[in-house]
Design an enzyme around this catalytic site. Structure first.
Site, short mmCIF file in Angstrom:
data_model
loop_
_atom_site.label_atom_id
_atom_site.label_comp_id
_atom_site.label_asym_id
_atom_site.label_seq_id
_atom_site.Cartn_x
_atom_site.Cartn_y
_atom_site.Cartn_z
N ARG A 10 5.92 -20.49 4.25
CA ARG A 10 5.28 -19.36 4.35
C ARG A 10 5.50 -18.54 3.00
O ARG A 10 6.35 -18.60 2.26
CB ARG A 10 5.84 -18.82 5.62
CG ARG A 10 5.70 -19.21 6.73
CD ARG A 10 6.36 -18.56 7.91
NE ARG A 10 6.33 -19.23 9.17
CZ ARG A 10 7.09 -20.18 9.70
NH1 ARG A 10 7.96 -20.67 8.78
NH2 ARG A 10 6.87 -20.85 10.77
N LYS A 41 11.01 -18.49 10.12
CA LYS A 41 10.76 -17.47 10.95
C LYS A 41 11.91 -17.55 12.27
O LYS A 41 12.34 -18.84 12.67
CB LYS A 41 9.55 -17.77 11.57
CG LYS A 41 8.53 -16.66 11.80
CD LYS A 41 7.29 -16.99 12.44
CE LYS A 41 6.21 -15.85 12.31
NZ LYS A 41 5.14 -16.25 13.05
N HIS A 89 -1.39 -17.63 3.28
CA HIS A 89 -1.23 -18.37 4.48
C HIS A 89 -2.12 -19.74 4.55
O HIS A 89 -1.96 -20.65 5.24
CB HIS A 89 -1.14 -17.69 5.73
CG HIS A 89 -0.44 -18.16 6.76
ND1 HIS A 89 0.99 -18.32 6.67
CD2 HIS A 89 -0.80 -18.83 7.94
CE1 HIS A 89 1.51 -18.78 8.06
NE2 HIS A 89 0.47 -19.21 8.61
N ARG A 127 -0.84 -23.05 3.45
CA ARG A 127 0.05 -23.51 4.68
C ARG A 127 -0.99 -24.46 5.63
O ARG A 127 -0.53 -25.49 6.02
CB ARG A 127 0.93 -22.45 5.22
CG ARG A 127 1.76 -22.93 6.52
CD ARG A 127 2.56 -21.86 7.00
NE ARG A 127 3.27 -22.00 8.13
CZ ARG A 127 4.36 -22.70 8.34
NH1 ARG A 127 5.04 -23.29 7.28
NH2 ARG A 127 4.79 -22.79 9.57
N HIS A 177 8.00 -25.39 13.02
CA HIS A 177 7.51 -24.94 14.23
C HIS A 177 8.43 -24.98 15.41
O HIS A 177 9.24 -26.30 15.52
CB HIS A 177 6.19 -25.53 14.76
CG HIS A 177 5.13 -24.99 13.76
ND1 HIS A 177 3.91 -25.82 13.85
CD2 HIS A 177 4.93 -23.96 13.18
CE1 HIS A 177 3.06 -25.08 13.09
NE2 HIS A 177 3.69 -24.08 12.53
N TYR A 188 -3.39 -28.17 14.52
CA TYR A 188 -4.02 -28.92 13.47
C TYR A 188 -4.75 -30.31 13.88
O TYR A 188 -5.68 -30.80 12.88
CB TYR A 188 -2.98 -29.08 12.22
CG TYR A 188 -2.41 -27.75 11.79
CD1 TYR A 188 -2.98 -27.01 10.83
CD2 TYR A 188 -1.26 -27.46 12.22
CE1 TYR A 188 -2.77 -25.75 10.44
CE2 TYR A 188 -0.70 -26.13 11.75
CZ TYR A 188 -1.52 -25.35 10.72
OH TYR A 188 -1.09 -24.17 10.30
#
Length: 303
Positions: free
Chosen positions: A149, A173, A242, A245, A268, A277
């Protein structure tokens, strides 16, 4: 109630160890809720009315987060036996139908065009300009090579990157930790070159990527940089950090990378987040089958 809210936020920070951004969101969501309610312990109907109001004002994703903040707060109140009535959320049914938005990717030809243009700029002999272009190239290469990110790259610490092994230690995150490896020798050489070009007179910083003042190269500065080079390279497309990514993830899935492996690379917490995806990859199945299927190379007499 405001006093209890402060106690709850302190509990979230020190006992649950939630990060700054989550705590900030909790404070905003709960302060809005408390300010709206006329009573300290609103009824089920009043809370239902508030949730309807949220649906009218905000997108589903935002409403889901705000309601989750309130539910977690009420769970805390219930556990601490602060409520004089039953927890109203036991009787409130919630259902959210978020619109699925497929991630936008950058066509491969545009990534190639952008990088080729920037490597040509790198040949400029002016020292300051060369230092900046090498830094910017490093950022673009890392965005696409690792799927990091923009905030993770901006906040990348000097101590978090090992150029000998090519390993990058990332705090992502929700303060989740992961390692991503750079396997491309050209990118490692470029990162080494950037270190050698950095001005020692600049203010010392813990951050790997620095601006002209020697402080952190911010997310906004990176966005502006990408916009600048995209325009100069003659690419007629709005490209955001982004999107690199998304491109990283989508193109790996197209190449057959396992979704659980991709989840680890992206950091994630849920496989559901990564599965989007797969749907993007499905959209290019026809082209893949057209080019790759062995039937297309067979000499078959159909008449």
């Amino acid at each position: 109630m405001k006093k209890i809210l402060e106690e709850y936020l302190e509990y979230c920070e020190y006992r649950k160890e939630l990060n700054y951004n989550t705590l900030k969101a909790y404070r905003i969501d709960l302060s809005q809720f408390i300010q709206y309610m006329s009573e300290e312990e609103p009824s089920k109907d009043e809370i239902e009315t508030y949730i309807t109001l949220l649906h009218k004002k905000f997108k589903q994703k935002t409403v889901k987060r705000k309601v989750a903040s309130i539910k977690a707060f009420y769970r805390y109140l219930e556990e601490r036996e602060v409520l004089s009535k039953d927890n109203p959320f036991h009787k409130i049914r919630l259902k959210f139908k978020e619109k699925s938005v497929l991630p936008k990717t950058i066509p491969r030809r545009y990534i190639e065009q952008l990088l080729n243009y920037m490597y040509k700029c790198k040949q400029n002999d002016e020292k300051n300009r060369k230092r900046n272009i090498v830094r910017d190239l490093c950022v673009i290469e890392l965005l696409f090579a690792t799927g990091m990110r923009v905030g993770e790259i901006s906040k990348l610490k000097e101590s978090s990157i090992d150029l000998e092994s090519g390993m990058i230690y990332i705090i992502g995150k929700g303060d989740k930790e992961r390692n991503v490896q750079i396997v491309d020798r050209d990118i490692l050489d470029l990162l080494t070159k950037y270190i050698s070009l950095r001005d020692r007179k600049q203010k010392q910083s813990d951050y790997f990527f620095r601006n002209e003042r020697g402080t952190r190269y911010t997310e906004q500065s990176i966005r502006i940089m990408i916009k600048k080079y995209t325009k100069e390279a003659g690419i007629n497309m709005k490209i955001t950090p982004h999107m690199f990514r998304h491109s990283f993830a989508t193109y790996l899935v197209e190449e057959g990378v396992d979704i659980s492996c991709l989840r680890t690379l992206l950091g994630h917490s849920s496989i559901k987040t990564t599965q989007i995806y797969i749907y993007v990859a499905v959209s290019v199945q026809a082209e893949i089958l057209k080019r790759k299927h062995p039937r297309n190379k067979m000499n078959i007499m159909v008449n």
